[in-house]
Every structure is written in structure tokens, then in C-alpha cells.
Motif scaffolding. Sequence first.
Motif, PDB file in Angstrom:
ATOM      1  N   HIS A 148      10.911  27.978  84.339  1.00  0.00           N
ATOM      2  CA  HIS A 148      10.239  28.144  85.621  1.00  0.00           C
ATOM      3  C   HIS A 148       8.758  28.260  85.524  1.00  0.00           C
ATOM      4  N   SER A 149       8.030  27.488  86.316  1.00  0.00           N
ATOM      5  CA  SER A 149       6.586  27.512  86.236  1.00  0.00           C
ATOM      6  C   SER A 149       5.910  28.422  87.547  1.00  0.00           C
ATOM      7  N   ARG A 150       6.898  28.572  88.556  1.00  0.00           N
ATOM      8  CA  ARG A 150       6.461  29.225  89.705  1.00  0.00           C
ATOM      9  C   ARG A 150       7.355  30.478  89.614  1.00  0.00           C
ATOM     10  N   PRO A 151       6.971  31.746  90.523  1.00  0.00           N
ATOM     11  CA  PRO A 151       7.716  33.140  90.578  1.00  0.00           C
ATOM     12  C   PRO A 151       9.070  32.589  90.971  1.00  0.00           C
ATOM     13  N   LEU A 152      10.103  33.387  90.301  1.00  0.00           N
ATOM     14  CA  LEU A 152      11.161  33.332  90.528  1.00  0.00           C
ATOM     15  C   LEU A 152      11.418  33.870  91.964  1.00  0.00           C
ATOM     16  N   PRO A 153      12.509  33.473  92.857  1.00  0.00           N
ATOM     17  CA  PRO A 153      12.927  33.909  93.998  1.00  0.00           C
ATOM     18  C   PRO A 153      13.185  35.205  94.082  1.00  0.00           C
ATOM     19  N   GLU A 154      12.751  35.833  95.268  1.00  0.00           N
ATOM     20  CA  GLU A 154      12.647  37.365  95.213  1.00  0.00           C
ATOM     21  C   GLU A 154      14.131  38.050  95.072  1.00  0.00           C
ATOM     22  N   PHE A 155      15.087  37.211  95.516  1.00  0.00           N
ATOM     23  CA  PHE A 155      16.456  37.684  95.470  1.00  0.00           C
ATOM     24  C   PHE A 155      17.001  38.070  94.186  1.00  0.00           C
ATOM     25  N   GLU A 210      26.302  38.132  86.275  1.00  0.00           N
ATOM     26  CA  GLU A 210      25.548  39.258  86.711  1.00  0.00           C
ATOM     27  C   GLU A 210      24.224  38.623  87.650  1.00  0.00           C
ATOM     28  N   LEU A 211      23.524  37.470  86.894  1.00  0.00           N
ATOM     29  CA  LEU A 211      22.468  37.015  87.548  1.00  0.00           C
ATOM     30  C   LEU A 211      22.794  36.404  88.734  1.00  0.00           C
ATOM     31  N   ALA A 212      24.041  35.571  88.642  1.00  0.00           N
ATOM     32  CA  ALA A 212      24.166  34.901  89.992  1.00  0.00           C
ATOM     33  C   ALA A 212      24.564  35.768  91.070  1.00  0.00           C
ATOM     34  N   ASN A 213      25.260  36.945  90.842  1.00  0.00           N
ATOM     35  CA  ASN A 213      25.765  37.944  91.916  1.00  0.00           C
ATOM     36  C   ASN A 213      24.757  38.520  92.347  1.00  0.00           C
ATOM     37  N   SER A 214      23.376  38.589  91.780  1.00  0.00           N
ATOM     38  CA  SER A 214      22.109  39.093  92.478  1.00  0.00           C
ATOM     39  C   SER A 214      22.001  38.256  93.650  1.00  0.00           C
ATOM     40  N   LEU A 215      22.403  37.228  93.874  1.00  0.00           N
ATOM     41  CA  LEU A 215      21.974  36.342  94.887  1.00  0.00           C
ATOM     42  C   LEU A 215      23.134  36.675  96.181  1.00  0.00           C
ATOM     43  N   LEU A 216      24.302  37.169  95.959  1.00  0.00           N
ATOM     44  CA  LEU A 216      25.153  37.107  97.027  1.00  0.00           C
ATOM     45  C   LEU A 216      24.637  37.655  98.478  1.00  0.00           C
ATOM     46  N   GLY A 217      23.951  38.832  98.099  1.00  0.00           N
ATOM     47  CA  GLY A 217      23.399  39.582  99.439  1.00  0.00           C
ATOM     48  C   GLY A 217      22.497  38.719 100.267  1.00  0.00           C
ATOM     49  N   GLU A 225      18.145  24.474 104.483  1.00  0.00           N
ATOM     50  CA  GLU A 225      18.623  25.988 105.017  1.00  0.00           C
ATOM     51  C   GLU A 225      19.505  26.633 104.009  1.00  0.00           C
ATOM     52  N   ARG A 226      20.217  25.745 103.370  1.00  0.00           N
ATOM     53  CA  ARG A 226      21.365  26.268 102.157  1.00  0.00           C
ATOM     54  C   ARG A 226      20.633  26.123 100.805  1.00  0.00           C
ATOM     55  N   GLY A 227      19.479  26.262 100.503  1.00  0.00           N
ATOM     56  CA  GLY A 227      18.675  26.195  99.150  1.00  0.00           C
ATOM     57  C   GLY A 227      19.209  27.220  98.272  1.00  0.00           C
ATOM     58  N   LEU A 228      19.422  28.661  98.960  1.00  0.00           N
ATOM     59  CA  LEU A 228      19.845  29.586  98.123  1.00  0.00           C
ATOM     60  C   LEU A 228      21.412  29.463  97.588  1.00  0.00           C
ATOM     61  N   ASN A 229      21.992  28.893  98.429  1.00  0.00           N
ATOM     62  CA  ASN A 229      23.601  28.582  98.047  1.00  0.00           C
ATOM     63  C   ASN A 229      23.470  27.547  96.812  1.00  0.00           C
ATOM     64  N   ARG A 230      22.672  26.753  96.930  1.00  0.00           N
ATOM     65  CA  ARG A 230      22.513  25.544  95.914  1.00  0.00           C
ATOM     66  C   ARG A 230      21.806  26.129  94.815  1.00  0.00           C
ATOM     67  N   LEU A 231      21.050  27.282  94.700  1.00  0.00           N
ATOM     68  CA  LEU A 231      20.545  27.818  93.575  1.00  0.00           C
ATOM     69  C   LEU A 231      21.712  28.552  93.096  1.00  0.00           C
ATOM     70  N   TYR A 232      22.638  29.375  93.826  1.00  0.00           N
ATOM     71  CA  TYR A 232      24.053  29.923  93.290  1.00  0.00           C
ATOM     72  C   TYR A 232      24.890  29.159  92.610  1.00  0.00           C
ATOM     73  N   VAL A 233      24.900  27.901  93.193  1.00  0.00           N
ATOM     74  CA  VAL A 233      25.793  26.813  92.418  1.00  0.00           C
ATOM     75  C   VAL A 233      25.223  26.403  91.241  1.00  0.00           C
ATOM     76  N   ALA A 234      23.812  26.187  91.035  1.00  0.00           N
ATOM     77  CA  ALA A 234      23.362  25.706  89.743  1.00  0.00           C
ATOM     78  C   ALA A 234      23.552  26.808  88.758  1.00  0.00           C
TER      79      ALA A 234
END
Length: 664
Positions: free
Chosen positions: A651-658, A518-525, A630-639
Amino acid sequence: MTELAEERKHAERCAAALRGMLDGAHRNVVIGEEVAGDRYSAERLGRHLKSLAKHLEEDSGGPPFFGRLDFASGDHQGRRYHIGRRHISGGLGGQPLVLDWRAPVSEVFYRASATDPRGVAVRRRFGWNVGSLTGFEDERLTDGADTAGESLLRAEIERPRVGPMRDIVATIQPEQDELVRAALEESICVQGAPGTGKTAVGLHRAAYLLYAHRRRLERRGVLVLGPSPAFLGYIATVLPTLGEFDVEQTTVERLVARGPVRGLDDPVCARIKHDPRMAEVLRRALYGRIRDPAEPIAVREGSAVRRVPRERFGRIVDETLGEAVPYGIGRERILARVLGLLRRQAEAAGESCGAAWARGMGRTVAPAVDAVWPAVRPEEVLAELLGDPESRAKAADGILTRAEQEEIGWGKPPRTVKAARWSTADMVLLDELAGLTERPRGYGHVIVDEAQDLSPMECRAIARRSEYGSLTVLGDLAQGTTPWAARHWPERLAHLGRPDAKVIALTTGFRVPAVVVELANSLLGALEVDVPATRSFRADGRLRVERVTDLRQAVVTAVRAALDHEGSIGVIAEDAAVAGLTAALRKAGLVDDTADPFARVGVVPVSVAKGLEFDHVVLIEPAAVAETGERGLNRLYVALTRAVSRLDVLHSRPLPEFLTPSAR
């Protein structure tokens, strides 16, 4: 005797039969050395028998069977079959004690259901623990409903993961089995969401095809291409556990390597070199060396002079060009045709033209052939292209812009070709030139994993090796992390030489829990790819998202807590953070210096995490991962999708808005 006791007895018979099969294989090695009719036959028979004995010795020692089928109707009415990873003989003339999972009748084990029982009354699944049969679970399909749950199936799927990847032969689902047993002639592309088993499907397809088409594929071979050496190490034991030891497994980089990689391209240069336009640039650079004959060929033999007129020589060159054969073969044809003309003249004059004549005449006319169709090595062509602006401009005119031509050129060309510092991208270009010069080795079937990350030029290298075979293409567009990663499959399949390959989507994740999915799917868009969202087979799993002030201390605490659970632990972070995190964990005594790839705790750069799985993942600073190119969000999805049981996000910084607010 209880049913469980009977099954245990059957397991003992299987173990004894396997020992007998091994003893028989060793005896056959000795006998085979004496019965072969000639030295060549003895050598081939000996290799085959020794290979069989070796494979039996290297058997994984796992459970002899994992399932059973009891048939109530159809061709197998009244029969009972145990299903396992390998065939176990029942003795001369007897029914096998265990059927290989790839046998035709075994297909029913994976495909039968309450709505389509296929003659099966009972499907039994077995539970094992450290080689001991602990229980079984029956599904009575002819009752019109599955009367048993899926506890053993779920237990096997959710079993903690330590060490390399395991096979999934006991848990293959119907949609996976259809792909595994697809016809050899059929090329397929599996768009597989995380945890859907696409890699396992590809490896099991290799094992199945070798079983079903042994003679054909042993002659031409099966090739498995993975994204990295770490990934290959992770999957290395799967095929041997399925009884297949002779499958070549490598990476694209190793496949195309013609020497050491000592150079490094900047990202812009690498992107141009991986662009499909480079194929035409290289073709021009190679075939641009061909010249029209400037003079006839004249060879003196004694008092006679043999001639090939310039016009006739020119027609030979033009005809050979029109045949579109590899460059090296074209040169050989020209030489053979010129020698044929000279031979006919000599024979008409009454001379005898044997092998010695052909060798001598070939050396004599070779300089004339070299003048119009020179012999070259790929390294020479590429060095001239990259090192000489005029040659580059001629070959790339109308294809690459002036700026692109300058970008790929060497600022300071090496003094010699041997001194060239070739980059990874250069190796792909050299392979393209080698493919234009001569035909590379072809394979009967090629399985390509993480194919979405291949460049068009890398795809062409694979296509050359599967020209007369078939492909299994595995990947996930959402996990594309290279600068040239695919966003659509049709284009990539065209570069692989299979534009008509069928694309099948696997969307049920068997390894990744629902809370992680569910968390990973939130990045797909945000990933700019059209892939269906993943559905999880599993309701278990745990997700913890925590904001901390000291990441290194937090990761030590998280790993120490994770050690209370069974299974592997992977700490995933942006590449630059790995050294510091490793040092912190080493100081705490949680990792050591052995560099064991299958250690209980591992710190993994996000750049190499793809394809790996851990029971517990500690993901460090998602925002930093998302900013890695440029593919950082894809790498996050992989992780996010490497965890098969529990995921900690620190995390010490805010999470990505996606990432969805509910996940925070």
C-alpha cells in the motif's frame, strides 16, 4: 513383505482391475448392440454403455484409494476396506478392491473418532506423490485416543494449489460430511467463512446425491450455479474426478438469458429492477392484458350456428383466472373449454368431431380467445412496460414511486421489440415473465454458490427451477459485494422458496492460514452482518504488510520473490488498476499474453476474485479496494481471504482504519 509394500501391491491390483473394467465396458458396448430387443432399447443401452466406457477412460488417473478401515466389532467385524474416489470391482463374487467414498460404510471413515469409533480399530490415511504410494498414517481408535497425528491430513490440506480446484474427498471433516450426506428432500443453507470448504461441500453433495439417488436425479437433473464463468472454470474438474460428468454448471446470468445482453442500466435502475416488488408489477402488466368478453362466440357450420354466450364465455375466463395457472396454460384451457362446449353442441346435432374438426374449429375461435386472453411473448410485455409511461403507471401504481417508475423507463423506446437493448437486469425480468407464462424446466436438486450476492428477483428465478426439488445454498454474508447482497439468510431463503431451510455455519478455515484469518476477522465488525469469526485449522502461513512508494515496481518485486515458492500467485487489485499492473508484470516477463486462467501468475480484478484461491496473494492498495462502492469493505474482506499460504499487502496510502494496528 512390509505393510507399505503390501499396500503398493494392492494399488497395482487396483490399477489392473480398472483396466479390466474399461476393457469390459468396451466389450459390453459391442455386445449391447447385438442383444437389445428393439431399436429404442438398443439406442438407450448403447448410450448407457458408451457413457460408462467414456467415464472410465476419463478417470483422472489419481490414486486408487486414499484411506482404509479395519473393523474390530459391529456388522463389519474383521473386515478391511480401502476407500477411494470410485468403486473398483474385485471380480465376480469377490469383495471390491476399493469402496466408493459415497458408499454407506465409507461414512464411517469420516465420522469415526476416538470417542465414537463405530467399530473401527484402525483408520489409515495414505500419502501419494505423482501416482506413487509414499507412506501411510494410522489412527488406532479403539485405544480410546487418537494415537497418530494428522501429518498426512495436514499435508493434503496445505498442499500448494496450482490450476483448477481439487476435490477434498480425502480430507472431508465430520461436520462437512454431515452436510454432504444430508437427505435429498432436505434443503440446507451453509454459512461458510472463507476457506471452510463450503464450495467443496456443495460439489461433493451433488456427487453424493447422484450416487444415492441416481435414477431420480438422472431424470430431473442436478444444477450447479456459480457467480461467474471464471469461478465455473475453477471448479469444473471437481465433479469429473468424483465420477460425475452429467451435472449442469452455469451462472444465473446464463440460466435466464433469452438473447444477447446489449444494454447497461445505471446502478439505481438496476437496483429497482432487482427489487422483489417488480414481481407484482410484472404480474399486473401481464394479466392486465386480459379483458372481459365483449360479445358471444358464434360459429357457423353449414346451416347451423354454434354459440357460446358472452356470460358463459366470461365465466370460463373467471374460472381459469381462479385456477392460478401460468398465463400460457390458462389461454390453452380457455380455448379447450370453448371447443368443448362447441363440440357438445355439434355432437348433439349428430356431427362427427374428429381431429380435423378440432383443428379447424380452433383456428376459427382463436381470434375470440385472443380478444380476451391474448397470446404474448415476455419481450412484448416488458417492452410495453418500460417503453409506455401509461402502462407502467398502471402496473406499478401503489408499488413503485413515480420517481422509480421514471427511473426504469426507457428514455427513447426502440422502434420494435427485436431492436430492444436488454440489460442483465432485464433478462431477470424476462425470466419472471416467462415463468408467469409457462413452467420452466425443473431440477431435482440445485446447488447455489455465493448465494448472498443474489438479488431477490434472481432468487425467484432459481426457486422456479427447484419448485419440486431441493436446494443447497452456499454463501458467506461477510462476502456480499452486490448492491442487493443479503445481510440475513431468512429473507433470502424465503425468496428462494425455502424459508424453512436449516442454516448451518462452518467456521473452521482449512485453507486460509491463521495469520491471514486474524487480519480478515478484524474487518467483520465493520461489515454490518452477524457472522461468527473464522477459526483456522492451520498454524502455518505468512503475512507481510508493506508501505511502498511505487506500487508497480513493488508488485514486480513481490511476484518475483513469490516465484521462489511452489504454488499459484494471484495479484488482486481494484478493477481500474489491473491494466497498469498487468503491463508492469508483462514488461518484467512475469506474465504473458496467453490469458490462461490457470497460469502460475494471474492479475485478478477484485470484482471477480470471489471463490478463487491462490497459494500466494499480492493485495494492492487496500484503501482503494475499500472505496469501490458501498460494499467496498466486503470486497476487501474477500481479497484478504484468497491466500492459502502467503499474503503480501502492498500500500502507498494509509490502511483502512478497520484493519487492526497489529496487522499493520
